[in-house]
Design a protein around this motif. Structure first.
Motif, PDB file in Angstrom:
ATOM      1  N   GLN A 160       0.810  -1.267   0.087  1.00 10.11           N
ATOM      2  CA  GLN A 160      -0.070   0.129  -0.019  1.00 10.11           C
ATOM      3  C   GLN A 160       0.815   1.380  -0.084  1.00 10.11           C
ATOM      4  O   GLN A 160       0.426   2.367   0.576  1.00 10.11           O
ATOM      5  CB  GLN A 160      -1.276  -0.119   1.272  1.00 10.11           C
ATOM      6  CG  GLN A 160      -0.399  -0.325   2.513  1.00 10.11           C
ATOM      7  CD  GLN A 160      -0.177   0.592   3.432  1.00 10.11           C
ATOM      8  OE1 GLN A 160       0.629   1.626   3.168  1.00 10.11           O
ATOM      9  NE2 GLN A 160      -0.766   0.881   4.509  1.00 10.11           N
ATOM     10  N   GLN A 161       2.039   1.240  -0.571  1.00  7.34           N
ATOM     11  CA  GLN A 161       2.613   2.475  -0.802  1.00  7.34           C
ATOM     12  C   GLN A 161       2.075   3.369  -1.570  1.00  7.34           C
ATOM     13  O   GLN A 161       2.036   4.701  -1.572  1.00  7.34           O
ATOM     14  CB  GLN A 161       4.267   2.189  -1.334  1.00  7.34           C
ATOM     15  CG  GLN A 161       5.053   1.731   0.034  1.00  7.34           C
ATOM     16  CD  GLN A 161       6.254   1.244  -0.435  1.00  7.34           C
ATOM     17  OE1 GLN A 161       6.413   0.408  -1.380  1.00  7.34           O
ATOM     18  NE2 GLN A 161       7.383   1.322   0.376  1.00  7.34           N
ATOM     19  N   ALA A 162       1.575   3.069  -2.872  1.00  8.01           N
ATOM     20  CA  ALA A 162       1.024   3.835  -3.778  1.00  8.01           C
ATOM     21  C   ALA A 162      -0.065   4.763  -3.173  1.00  8.01           C
ATOM     22  O   ALA A 162      -0.315   5.916  -3.393  1.00  8.01           O
ATOM     23  CB  ALA A 162       0.176   3.165  -4.945  1.00  8.01           C
ATOM     24  N   GLU A 163      -0.967   4.094  -2.316  1.00 11.23           N
ATOM     25  CA  GLU A 163      -2.341   4.883  -1.999  1.00 11.23           C
ATOM     26  C   GLU A 163      -1.771   5.866  -0.906  1.00 11.23           C
ATOM     27  O   GLU A 163      -2.448   6.873  -0.731  1.00 11.23           O
ATOM     28  CB  GLU A 163      -3.054   4.023  -0.646  1.00 11.23           C
ATOM     29  CG  GLU A 163      -3.547   2.855  -1.824  1.00 11.23           C
ATOM     30  CD  GLU A 163      -2.932   1.307  -1.699  1.00 11.23           C
ATOM     31  OE1 GLU A 163      -1.603   1.332  -1.849  1.00 11.23           O
ATOM     32  OE2 GLU A 163      -3.260   0.497  -1.234  1.00 11.23           O
ATOM     33  N   ALA A 164      -0.535   5.864  -0.201  1.00 14.37           N
ATOM     34  CA  ALA A 164      -0.067   6.704   0.601  1.00 14.37           C
ATOM     35  C   ALA A 164       0.145   8.141  -0.176  1.00 14.37           C
ATOM     36  O   ALA A 164       0.586   9.357   0.765  1.00 14.37           O
ATOM     37  CB  ALA A 164       1.357   6.468   1.334  1.00 14.37           C
ATOM     38  N   ARG A 165       0.248   7.975  -1.452  1.00 17.59           N
ATOM     39  CA  ARG A 165       0.560   9.456  -2.194  1.00 17.59           C
ATOM     40  C   ARG A 165      -0.458  10.624  -1.923  1.00 17.59           C
ATOM     41  O   ARG A 165      -0.144  11.601  -1.966  1.00 17.59           O
ATOM     42  CB  ARG A 165       0.385   9.077  -3.850  1.00 17.59           C
ATOM     43  CG  ARG A 165       0.497  10.269  -4.537  1.00 17.59           C
ATOM     44  CD  ARG A 165       0.983   9.813  -6.022  1.00 17.59           C
ATOM     45  NE  ARG A 165       0.557  10.981  -7.023  1.00 17.59           N
ATOM     46  CZ  ARG A 165       1.117  12.081  -7.035  1.00 17.59           C
ATOM     47  NH1 ARG A 165       2.298  12.427  -6.533  1.00 17.59           N
ATOM     48  NH2 ARG A 165       0.689  13.034  -8.162  1.00 17.59           N
ATOM     49  N   PHE A 166      -1.794  10.235  -1.646  1.00 18.17           N
ATOM     50  CA  PHE A 166      -2.613  11.335  -1.247  1.00 18.17           C
ATOM     51  C   PHE A 166      -1.966  12.313  -0.072  1.00 18.17           C
ATOM     52  O   PHE A 166      -1.849  13.271   0.117  1.00 18.17           O
ATOM     53  CB  PHE A 166      -3.962  10.985  -0.723  1.00 18.17           C
ATOM     54  CG  PHE A 166      -4.815  12.000  -0.358  1.00 18.17           C
ATOM     55  CD1 PHE A 166      -5.564  12.419  -1.386  1.00 18.17           C
ATOM     56  CD2 PHE A 166      -5.233  12.465   0.797  1.00 18.17           C
ATOM     57  CE1 PHE A 166      -6.486  13.396  -1.341  1.00 18.17           C
ATOM     58  CE2 PHE A 166      -6.153  13.561   0.932  1.00 18.17           C
ATOM     59  CZ  PHE A 166      -6.712  13.966   0.048  1.00 18.17           C
ATOM     60  N   TYR A 167      -1.429  11.345   1.142  1.00 14.28           N
ATOM     61  CA  TYR A 167      -0.994  12.493   2.056  1.00 14.28           C
ATOM     62  C   TYR A 167       0.441  12.904   2.100  1.00 14.28           C
ATOM     63  O   TYR A 167       0.676  14.040   2.056  1.00 14.28           O
ATOM     64  CB  TYR A 167      -0.709  11.324   3.261  1.00 14.28           C
ATOM     65  CG  TYR A 167      -2.181  10.985   3.768  1.00 14.28           C
ATOM     66  CD1 TYR A 167      -3.105  11.921   4.165  1.00 14.28           C
ATOM     67  CD2 TYR A 167      -2.419   9.586   4.413  1.00 14.28           C
ATOM     68  CE1 TYR A 167      -4.153  11.495   5.039  1.00 14.28           C
ATOM     69  CE2 TYR A 167      -3.645   9.349   4.941  1.00 14.28           C
ATOM     70  CZ  TYR A 167      -4.507  10.207   5.327  1.00 14.28           C
ATOM     71  OH  TYR A 167      -5.644   9.825   5.810  1.00 14.28           O
ATOM     72  N   LEU A 168       1.283  12.088   1.229  1.00 14.57           N
ATOM     73  CA  LEU A 168       2.626  12.272   1.235  1.00 14.57           C
ATOM     74  C   LEU A 168       2.866  13.410   0.175  1.00 14.57           C
ATOM     75  O   LEU A 168       3.944  14.191   0.255  1.00 14.57           O
ATOM     76  CB  LEU A 168       3.645  10.915   0.837  1.00 14.57           C
ATOM     77  CG  LEU A 168       3.489   9.871   2.195  1.00 14.57           C
ATOM     78  CD1 LEU A 168       4.136   8.858   1.848  1.00 14.57           C
ATOM     79  CD2 LEU A 168       4.237  10.366   3.464  1.00 14.57           C
TER      80      LEU A 168
END
Lengths: 424, 578
Positions: B179-187
């Motif tokens: 789930q690294q991709a999904e963290a793009r929203f925050y990061l």
């Protein structure tokens, strides 16, 4: 700048009546190629008023520029120095500008009551507070609309190193939207493709316009009109690509203005004004000094001071200052209180701008803040007063109205009036 | 009139009328299958409920004299272009247009919609729209953008429920393998609490709370400073943490930290002596209570130098659930409205992030209905889009004879009495230019057996990037509405890459047109118009083409054809989805 509430899509009709006619079409635009550019430029230089805005984004400190308070708890470490205008002192960070002070007036009593970057920028560039339901045009678009000769093949509003959005012109239409020279470069793709002759280019644009017109007969929208006009604007640019040839600055000029982006942008602005562009905005950034306010101002103003002063002096020497209004401003000032990071924060309650040139009384000062600079104590003004002043400085009646959407909208806030004491 | 229990009745009706649909689906597919490798052959959409007719009903009710004011249902040519653009992100190929226009089956519109919804291009296009909605063209930061794009594409392809997708995104901290991709929203927002609060409220709740950061919103009575800090409170303990050993950046969290706020204008509560605080809460929903831990026992992994702390209780983990909970109707309503605007060209609440009582929806009952139904469907994106595009409202013509005589008020876009001209997105514009010039076809032919959506996209993505950089606006401030600049026009007029794809090469539009004998001007005009504008030319247009080409041979004829393709492609008719 995001599209505001007022971006209705059927405002084209009223805008049309406002502009006094539909877009003339690509062909009429190209007609101006016949006019000799030298003649046109001379005429412009003789008659037209022009405007240059220096936009110090982030919010330059009034205490480190136009309204120094040396020796007070809020004043910071810098001294104030006398200027070429008797009795007017400014910060020692602006020694070159001080020598041009007789061309400049200061407004020290600004209170815009706005500490948000975007909203402050809106007030200073439209003369109004943001309000839902109506989007005012930015001053670049406004002056392009009022001052640019209606048939000029030149873009009316060029932004050099200062960003800008086509939404700035709102109901005035894309003809008055900023042409943004991003990175201070001439626009890309300005030259006709090698494979195309002028004749072919003309024909295919004529065809394009015909096809569009057929399509639009029963689909009335502002968007299609805007799209068509942008083709005219592109054609106009191509026909006057000479104004973007920035390769011929002399070594001496490059030296005088400084070999950094801002120096070069000022030189570009000088050329654009010489060539007759109505409104030029030049950007200098990094004034949002929440920490290390003083070091930042030494650096930033160190870069700003000389090219700005040289620009004013060059315009004067060339006889251009008489009809060119210069405004040096930003979205707000900085807090008198020095914070724990030796920074200054956002401060719209008591701050200053400088202006000069056309219609402005050199050396004049309006407004006064208290000893520590926390409050305006004399002649408080806001964005509305400033807009009346700009309009009147270039010889326009600021009490007139616009008629977008059929409703009268005052050019400048009717609750305010011009700052007469700095008007020549 | 249309209360939720109406749904039952309507569903039954559809189930009974369904069998009549099925044979058409099959036969229409077999007819187009051979030349359509990009479109899946057998739509298997379950037809659960139909609300398209309810949409039309509500729209009709919303305007007095609607029948008189409304545009007629659009022609097949208008429809085929519009629905391809909206569901696959490009204009149809000349072959697809011809096949559709020549198909005489009465149900061909529904059939086409089902085919498109199953195509890989649907997944690509809709995921790109979601990407722009969620990320606003923010650049790469910490997380690989391609990974994120593929995650969204897969989600749309498998028709992941929209609430589920949002929960996954808001739960992701980027530490897990999958789930690294999904963290793009925050990061990508660098974990900035204010930026995230603003964007979450705007995107998911239809509320631009920016002004409520420092005080209750001055112009919107509904929006309070508490709303702003209620959202902030979910995020206030989170921060961006880079694990130096793993060389990985994640969104970490502490066990303590509260929001503190006071109005810059006035004391909010006379009894309060200082800044206030609030527990996490989404708008006027219930406050999210949290367990108390003894001091020193709050962490699974205690904070230390270069160590990522892990609290026993995560505030942020509650955000996705609270946001998408049935107690928070704003989420479903905002999503239903955003998707409506994407397809119809304008929100029922408009602007999309100004959903408050001073800015009421144009059709309140309709928005309620859509919110109910979208929720009831389980946030089924495919079902919802299908219902929208099958409505008559969507299928109205953009052309209206009354435009010359009626006032702006009478024919306002907000009535949805005509199709609204939608500027092509940068991605749609780029793909459509490549389709209109036949450049995409050239690549299809060169890929032969290896042709797939992904392989084709590899060839086209370079062009797309140029369009996005010019037409897409600044990161974080993407173009909303329509902006057109001289830079864009100069690119379209003079840039070598556009001029390059216009020139005839085997299989592209200019080549096909030039191969038609000069004594058949009708065929020439038809090929041109079908290729670029997805419709057949009328008599005037045919004559114009004939006259322009009359007597021209060799290079002159060559140039004329290229210029015609360019002129049609640069017209308003092409620039907008109409």
């Amino acid at each position: 700048m995001r599209c505001n509430y007022a971006c209705g899509s059927h405002d084209s009709l009223s805008r049309r009546s406002f502009l006094g006619g539909t877009a003339a079409g690509a062909l009429s635009m190209l007609g101006f190629q016949g006019m000799t550019q030298a003649t046109a430029a001379k005429q412009l230089a003789a008659q037209q008023k022009q405007v240059v805005v220096f936009w110090l984004s982030g919010g330059v400190s009034q205490l480190e520029t136009w309204d120094p308070k040396p020796g007070t708890e809020t004043g910071g470490p810098f001294l104030s120095i006398p200027t070429s205008a008797p009795g007017v002192h400014i910060s020692e960070l602006l020694p070159y500008t001080a020598q041009q002070m007789h061309h400049l007036a200061l407004v020290r009593g600004i209170n815009t009551k706005e500490n948000n970057h975007a909203k402050g920028a809106y007030i200073m560039q439209t003369g109004r507070k943001e309000q839902p339901g109506f989007a005012f045009p930015y001053l670049g678009s406004t002056f392009s609309h009022h001052l640019a000769p209606p048939n000029s093949p030149l873009p009316g509003y060029i932004s050099v190193g200062a960003g800008g959005s086509s939404a700035e012109s709102t109901f005035l239409g894309p003809r008055h939207a900023p042409l943004v020279l991003s990175g201070g470069r001439a626009p890309n793709n300005l030259g006709r493709h090698d494979a195309l002759s002028e004749e072919r280019d003309l024909l295919r644009r004529k065809l394009r316009s015909q096809v569009s017109q057929r399509f639009e007969q029963k689909r009335k929208t502002a968007h299609t009109e805007v799209y068509n006009e942008s083709f005219d604007q592109a054609a106009a640019l191509m026909s006057r690509s000479d104004i973007f040839d920035f390769s011929k600055f002399s070594d001496k000029d490059l030296e005088r203005y400084g070999k950094h982006d801002f120096g070069r942008h000022c030189l570009m602005a000088r050329q654009l004004i010489e060539k007759g562009v109505t409104f030029v905005k030049v950007g200098h950034t990094n004034y949002d000094t929440h920490s290390e306010n003083f070091n930042f101002h030494i650096e930033q103003l160190g870069e700003f001071d000389r090219p700005f002063a040289t620009f004013i002096s060059d315009l004067y020497d060339r006889g251009l200052l008489e009809h060119t209004l210069i405004i040096c401003m930003c979205e707000f000032g900085r807090t008198p209180r020095i914070n724990s990071r030796i920074g200054r924060d956002h401060w719209g309650s008591a701050w200053s701008i400088a202006l000069g040139g056309a219609g402005i009384k050199g050396g004049a000062v309006s407004g006064k803040t208290n000893e520590t600079g926390t409050k305006v104590i004399d002649r408080e003004v806001n964005g509305g007063h400033l807009f009346h002043t700009y309009y009147q400085a270039v010889g326009l009646d600021s009490t007139e109205e616009f008629y977008p959407n059929g409703q009268p909208i005052a050019k400048a806030d009717p609750k305010t009036e011009p700052i007469k004491e700095i008007l020549a | 009139m249309f209360r939720p229990n109406m749904r039952v009745y309507v569903s039954l009706l559809i189930v009974f009328s369904c069998p009549t649909l099925v044979p058409h689906l099959v036969c229409a597919n077999s007819a187009t299958k051979a030349d359509e490798p990009l479109v899946a052959s057998k739509p298997t959409l379950p037809v659960v409920r139909r609300i398209s007719s309810l949409i039309d009903e509500q729209i009709r009710k919303g305007t007095k004299d609607y029948a008189k004011l409304a545009s007629p249902v659009c022609s097949d040519a208008e429809f085929v272009r519009r629905v391809y653009l909206d569901l696959t992100g490009r204009i149809p190929t000349v072959t697809q247009t011809r096949a559709f226009l020549d198909d005489s089956h009465p149900d061909k519109r529904a059939t086409l919609v089902d085919q498109l919804l199953e195509s890989p291009e649907y997944a690509r296009h809709i995921s790109q729209r979601l990407d722009v909605m969620l990320m606003e063209r923010l650049r790469k930061k910490y997380i690989n953008v391609t990974l994120w794009e593929e995650y969204l594409r897969d989600a749309v392809a498998e028709n992941k429920h929209l609430d589920q997708l949002v929960r996954e995104i808001l739960a992701a901290d980027g530490s897990g393998k999958g789930q690294q991709a999904e963290a793009r929203f925050y990061l990508a927002r660098d974990g900035d609490v204010n930026e995230l609060t603003r964007d979450i409220s705007r995107i998911f709740l239809g509320a631009d709370l920016t002004c409520a950061q420092c005080h209750d919103h001055p112009e919107v009575a509904d929006w309070k400073q508490d709303h702003y800090y209620g959202i902030s409170a979910f995020l206030v303990r989170s921060f961006v943490f880079t694990d130096k050993k793993k060389k990985q950046t994640v969104f970490a969290e502490k066990a303590e930290g509260e929001v503190k706020f006071e109005s810059v204008f006035e004391v909010r509560d006379k009894t309060s002596k200082g800044p206030e605080t609030t527990l996490p809460v989404v708008f006027n929903g219930p406050k999210v209570d949290e367990p108390a831990f003894k001091k020193g026992e709050e962490y699974k992994v205690k904070p230390a130098k270069d160590v990522r702390p892990i609290p026993k209780y995560s505030r942020r983990a509650q955000l996705g659930d609270a946001l998408t909970s049935s107690q928070n109707r704003r989420f479903a309503r905002t999503m239903a409205n955003r998707l409506w605007a994407m397809v119809m060209g304008r929100g029922i609440v408009h602007p999309l992030d100004a959903d408050h009582s001073d800015n009421p929806p144009s059709h309140p009952e309709l928005l309620e209905l859509l919110t109910d139904e979208f929720t009831a469907s389980g946030y089924d994106l495919k079902w919802y889009l299908r219902e929208l595009v099958l409505s008559k409202t969507y299928q109205r013509s953009s052309s209206n004879e009354l435009f010359a005589s009626k006032s702006d008020q009478e024919l306002s876009d907000a009535q949805f009495a005509h199709a609204i001209l939608k500027p092509l997105t940068p991605e749609q514009f780029s793909r459509s230019v490549l389709e209109a010039t036949g450049q995409a076809e050239v690549y299809r032919q060169s890929l032969k057996d290896k042709l797939s959506e992904a392989a084709l996209r590899k060839n086209l993505v370079g062009y797309e990037r140029q369009f996005v950089s010019l037409f897409g606006g600044l990161p974080g401030e993407p173009v909303e509405g329509f902006e057109t600049t001289a830079d864009q026009i100069l690119y379209l007029s003079n840039n070598g890459s556009i001029q390059g794809i216009l020139s005839p090469r085997s299989g592209n539009t200019a080549d096909r047109v030039l191969k038609i004998p000069a004594d058949q001007p009708e065929q020439i005009a038809e090929e041109l118009y079908l290729s670029v504008l997805s419709r057949r030319p009328d008599a005037t247009e045919t004559q114009e083409v004939a006259e322009l080409l009359a007597g021209k041979t060799g290079t002159a004829r060559n140039d004329m054809v290229i210029d015609l393709v360019w002129a049609l492609m640069m017209s308003s008719e092409f620039r907008f989805n109409h």
